[in-house]
Write a protein that holds these residues in place. Structure first.
Motif, PDB file in Angstrom:
ATOM      1  N   GLU A  14       0.728  -1.275   0.120  1.00 33.11           N
ATOM      2  CA  GLU A  14       0.038  -0.009  -0.041  1.00 33.11           C
ATOM      3  C   GLU A  14       0.943   1.388   0.024  1.00 33.11           C
ATOM      4  O   GLU A  14       0.307   2.245  -0.404  1.00 33.11           O
ATOM      5  N   SER A  15       2.011   1.174   0.604  1.00 31.84           N
ATOM      6  CA  SER A  15       3.007   2.208   0.874  1.00 31.84           C
ATOM      7  C   SER A  15       4.626   1.610   0.854  1.00 31.84           C
ATOM      8  O   SER A  15       4.440   0.465   1.050  1.00 31.84           O
ATOM      9  N   LEU A  16       5.403   2.268   0.428  1.00 33.41           N
ATOM     10  CA  LEU A  16       6.896   2.029   0.472  1.00 33.41           C
ATOM     11  C   LEU A  16       7.118   2.029   1.834  1.00 33.41           C
ATOM     12  O   LEU A  16       6.846   2.927   2.828  1.00 33.41           O
ATOM     13  N   PRO A  17       8.108   1.119   2.247  1.00 36.23           N
ATOM     14  CA  PRO A  17       8.769   1.286   3.701  1.00 36.23           C
ATOM     15  C   PRO A  17       9.296   2.573   4.059  1.00 36.23           C
ATOM     16  O   PRO A  17       9.742   2.938   5.110  1.00 36.23           O
ATOM     17  N   ARG A  18       9.906   3.234   3.104  1.00 40.31           N
ATOM     18  CA  ARG A  18      10.760   4.459   3.141  1.00 40.31           C
ATOM     19  C   ARG A  18      10.271   5.462   2.084  1.00 40.31           C
ATOM     20  O   ARG A  18       9.764   4.968   1.072  1.00 40.31           O
ATOM     21  N   GLU A  19      10.540   6.608   1.894  1.00 43.11           N
ATOM     22  CA  GLU A  19      10.486   7.550   0.980  1.00 43.11           C
ATOM     23  C   GLU A  19      10.883   7.187  -0.494  1.00 43.11           C
ATOM     24  O   GLU A  19      10.282   7.365  -1.404  1.00 43.11           O
ATOM     25  N   ILE A  91       9.596   5.897  -5.632  1.00 43.22           N
ATOM     26  CA  ILE A  91       9.527   7.182  -4.691  1.00 43.22           C
ATOM     27  C   ILE A  91       8.119   7.426  -4.189  1.00 43.22           C
ATOM     28  O   ILE A  91       7.065   7.508  -5.061  1.00 43.22           O
ATOM     29  N   ASP A  92       8.028   7.697  -3.002  1.00 44.30           N
ATOM     30  CA  ASP A  92       6.682   8.024  -2.674  1.00 44.30           C
ATOM     31  C   ASP A  92       5.926   8.893  -3.316  1.00 44.30           C
ATOM     32  O   ASP A  92       6.385   9.980  -3.769  1.00 44.30           O
ATOM     33  N   SER A  93       4.562   8.667  -3.281  1.00 41.43           N
ATOM     34  CA  SER A  93       3.522   9.191  -4.053  1.00 41.43           C
ATOM     35  C   SER A  93       3.346  11.020  -3.842  1.00 41.43           C
ATOM     36  O   SER A  93       2.881  11.826  -4.495  1.00 41.43           O
ATOM     37  N   ARG A  94       3.812  11.134  -2.526  1.00 42.88           N
ATOM     38  CA  ARG A  94       3.602  12.721  -1.977  1.00 42.88           C
ATOM     39  C   ARG A  94       4.893  13.541  -2.389  1.00 42.88           C
ATOM     40  O   ARG A  94       4.778  14.796  -2.226  1.00 42.88           O
ATOM     41  N   TYR A  95       5.786  12.973  -3.203  1.00 39.75           N
ATOM     42  CA  TYR A  95       6.822  13.575  -3.798  1.00 39.75           C
ATOM     43  C   TYR A  95       6.261  14.538  -4.815  1.00 39.75           C
ATOM     44  O   TYR A  95       5.615  13.992  -5.579  1.00 39.75           O
ATOM     45  N   GLN A  96       6.487  15.809  -4.807  1.00 39.43           N
ATOM     46  CA  GLN A  96       6.015  16.968  -5.588  1.00 39.43           C
ATOM     47  C   GLN A  96       6.902  17.644  -6.636  1.00 39.43           C
ATOM     48  O   GLN A  96       6.578  18.607  -7.435  1.00 39.43           O
ATOM     49  N   GLN A  97       8.055  17.369  -6.671  1.00 37.92           N
ATOM     50  CA  GLN A  97       9.076  18.076  -7.301  1.00 37.92           C
ATOM     51  C   GLN A  97       9.316  17.712  -8.829  1.00 37.92           C
ATOM     52  O   GLN A  97      10.078  18.361  -9.674  1.00 37.92           O
ATOM     53  N   LEU A  98       8.696  16.817  -9.300  1.00 35.82           N
ATOM     54  CA  LEU A  98       8.501  16.461 -10.876  1.00 35.82           C
ATOM     55  C   LEU A  98       6.987  16.192 -11.002  1.00 35.82           C
ATOM     56  O   LEU A  98       6.297  15.965 -10.178  1.00 35.82           O
ATOM     57  N   PRO A  99       6.669  16.565 -12.248  1.00 34.79           N
ATOM     58  CA  PRO A  99       5.243  16.262 -12.615  1.00 34.79           C
ATOM     59  C   PRO A  99       4.485  14.852 -12.088  1.00 34.79           C
ATOM     60  O   PRO A  99       5.301  13.780 -12.133  1.00 34.79           O
ATOM     61  N   TYR A 131      22.964  10.360   7.883  1.00 30.91           N
ATOM     62  CA  TYR A 131      23.824  10.307   6.679  1.00 30.91           C
ATOM     63  C   TYR A 131      22.615   9.658   5.556  1.00 30.91           C
ATOM     64  O   TYR A 131      22.483  10.465   4.458  1.00 30.91           O
ATOM     65  N   GLU A 132      21.978   8.455   5.628  1.00 30.25           N
ATOM     66  CA  GLU A 132      20.990   8.127   4.822  1.00 30.25           C
ATOM     67  C   GLU A 132      20.088   9.060   4.267  1.00 30.25           C
ATOM     68  O   GLU A 132      19.740   9.169   3.239  1.00 30.25           O
ATOM     69  N   GLU A 133      19.352   9.708   5.052  1.00 29.78           N
ATOM     70  CA  GLU A 133      18.248  10.382   4.999  1.00 29.78           C
ATOM     71  C   GLU A 133      18.813  11.876   4.149  1.00 29.78           C
ATOM     72  O   GLU A 133      18.152  12.279   3.623  1.00 29.78           O
ATOM     73  N   ASP A 134      19.941  12.145   4.543  1.00 34.22           N
ATOM     74  CA  ASP A 134      20.613  13.410   4.071  1.00 34.22           C
ATOM     75  C   ASP A 134      20.950  13.052   2.651  1.00 34.22           C
ATOM     76  O   ASP A 134      20.531  14.000   1.607  1.00 34.22           O
ATOM     77  N   VAL A 135      21.462  11.914   1.941  1.00 34.65           N
ATOM     78  CA  VAL A 135      21.658  11.445   0.981  1.00 34.65           C
ATOM     79  C   VAL A 135      20.462  11.272   0.159  1.00 34.65           C
ATOM     80  O   VAL A 135      20.397  11.904  -0.974  1.00 34.65           O
ATOM     81  N   VAL A 136      19.518  10.938   0.667  1.00 33.08           N
ATOM     82  CA  VAL A 136      18.001  10.349   0.003  1.00 33.08           C
ATOM     83  C   VAL A 136      17.841  11.728  -0.583  1.00 33.08           C
ATOM     84  O   VAL A 136      16.988  12.192  -1.539  1.00 33.08           O
ATOM     85  N   SER A 137      17.602  12.772   0.655  1.00 29.80           N
ATOM     86  CA  SER A 137      17.074  14.207   0.170  1.00 29.80           C
ATOM     87  C   SER A 137      17.692  14.909  -0.727  1.00 29.80           C
ATOM     88  O   SER A 137      17.136  15.643  -1.432  1.00 29.80           O
ATOM     89  N   LEU A 138      19.165  14.933  -0.688  1.00 21.33           N
ATOM     90  CA  LEU A 138      20.022  15.483  -1.933  1.00 21.33           C
ATOM     91  C   LEU A 138      19.491  14.804  -3.371  1.00 21.33           C
ATOM     92  O   LEU A 138      19.396  15.719  -4.072  1.00 21.33           O
ATOM     93  N   MET A 139      19.351  13.589  -3.463  1.00 20.74           N
ATOM     94  CA  MET A 139      18.999  13.038  -4.390  1.00 20.74           C
ATOM     95  C   MET A 139      17.681  13.437  -4.990  1.00 20.74           C
ATOM     96  O   MET A 139      17.527  13.986  -6.217  1.00 20.74           O
TER      97      MET A 139
END
Length: 264
Positions: A14-19, A91-99, A131-139
């Motif tokens: 129903e959802s991903l384990p992480r973003e 990528i989680d469906s709440r991500y909005q930086q691409l169409p 670290y892991e969250e920082d890298v994901v956020s940068l990506m």
């Protein structure tokens, strides 16, 4: 949760384990994933080989170094003629930086390549702090900066033109004229030209030329010789093929292959 989630489990989540979840796999030659859709966004990246991604109204050729953005709910199928290594970013469906309403083909930059490789080493349930969250956020914040690739192959929607284009795709070296194609559909040449342009935005001649160019990239990437590609695409010798390729891409087929050796 196991690091190696299988496709069935992913499709049933129903959802991903992480973003972000990175899935890596190799598709053997002539492999095909039937049309499907996800509850999350997907960035599909060709590490090697060429992927063919069909979405409504378009056939997208994804050579090494390119990726296709497939928003949540976008119905698509994926295939490869000669085999391909791929990475999928879910990528989680709440991500909005691409169409969220259309697919895109993007050129993978060196920094995104490095970030994807790094994130692919993380556990499925990576730490959401540090670290892991920082890298994901940068990506994720870097994805919208990728260059848009626009040389798609628009696909008609009517069944008769879809069948005709499928035959042209299977035989890109064919010698059929527009008149011959029209006669095969039992319509006039003018009617075919008007209908084809309405459905694809291109003339049949321009569509065929783009098809040959994209098929050339697929064959070059698979290691076929320039001479054989020329003949497969209906050219009498390498010279007119090389002229076509250079006219569209700005480089010769040999230069294209050399340039890909230094790209992701």
């Amino acid at each position: 949760m196991s690091h190696y989630l299988n496709e069935l489990k992913l499709l049933n989540l129903e959802s991903l384990p992480r973003e972000v979840f990175v899935r890596q796999q190799y598709m053997p030659a002539r492999h095909y994933f039937p049309a499907h859709k996800h509850r999350w966004h997907q960035l599909l990246y060709a590490v090697s080989g060429v992927l063919i991604v069909d979405v409504i109204g378009e056939r997208l050729f994804i050579p090494p170094g390119n990726a296709v953005w497939l928003p949540c709910g976008c119905r698509h199928s994926v295939s490869t003629e000669y085999g391909a290594e791929l990475k999928s970013l879910y990528i989680d469906s709440r991500y909005q930086q691409l169409p969220a309403d259309k697919s895109l083909v993007l050129q993978i930059s060196p920094i995104i390549k490095a970030l994807i490789i790094e994130v692919s080493t993380f556990d499925v349930e990576y730490s959401i702090s540090g670290y892991e969250e920082d890298v994901v956020s940068l990506m994720l914040s870097t994805l919208p900066r990728l260059k848009l690739v626009t040389d798609h192959l628009p696909w008609p929607t009517s069944s008769e033109l879809l069948k005709m284009c499928s035959q042209l795709y299977e035989q890109p070296g064919g010698k059929q004229t527009t008149l011959m194609l029209a006669e095969g559909l039992a319509i006039s040449k003018r009617t075919l030209e008007r209908k084809f342009h309405r459905e694809t935005g291109m003339t049949i001649q321009a569509w065929n030329l783009r098809l040959r160019f994209l098929k050339a990239i697929e064959l070059l990437t698979a290691g076929h010789s320039i001479t054989n590609i020329s003949l497969d695409l209906g050219y009498s010798s390498p010279s007119p093929f090389i002229y076509m390729f250079r006219n569209i891409s700005g480089m010769s087929p040999g230069e294209y292959i050399s340039s890909r050796q230094y790209r992701p």
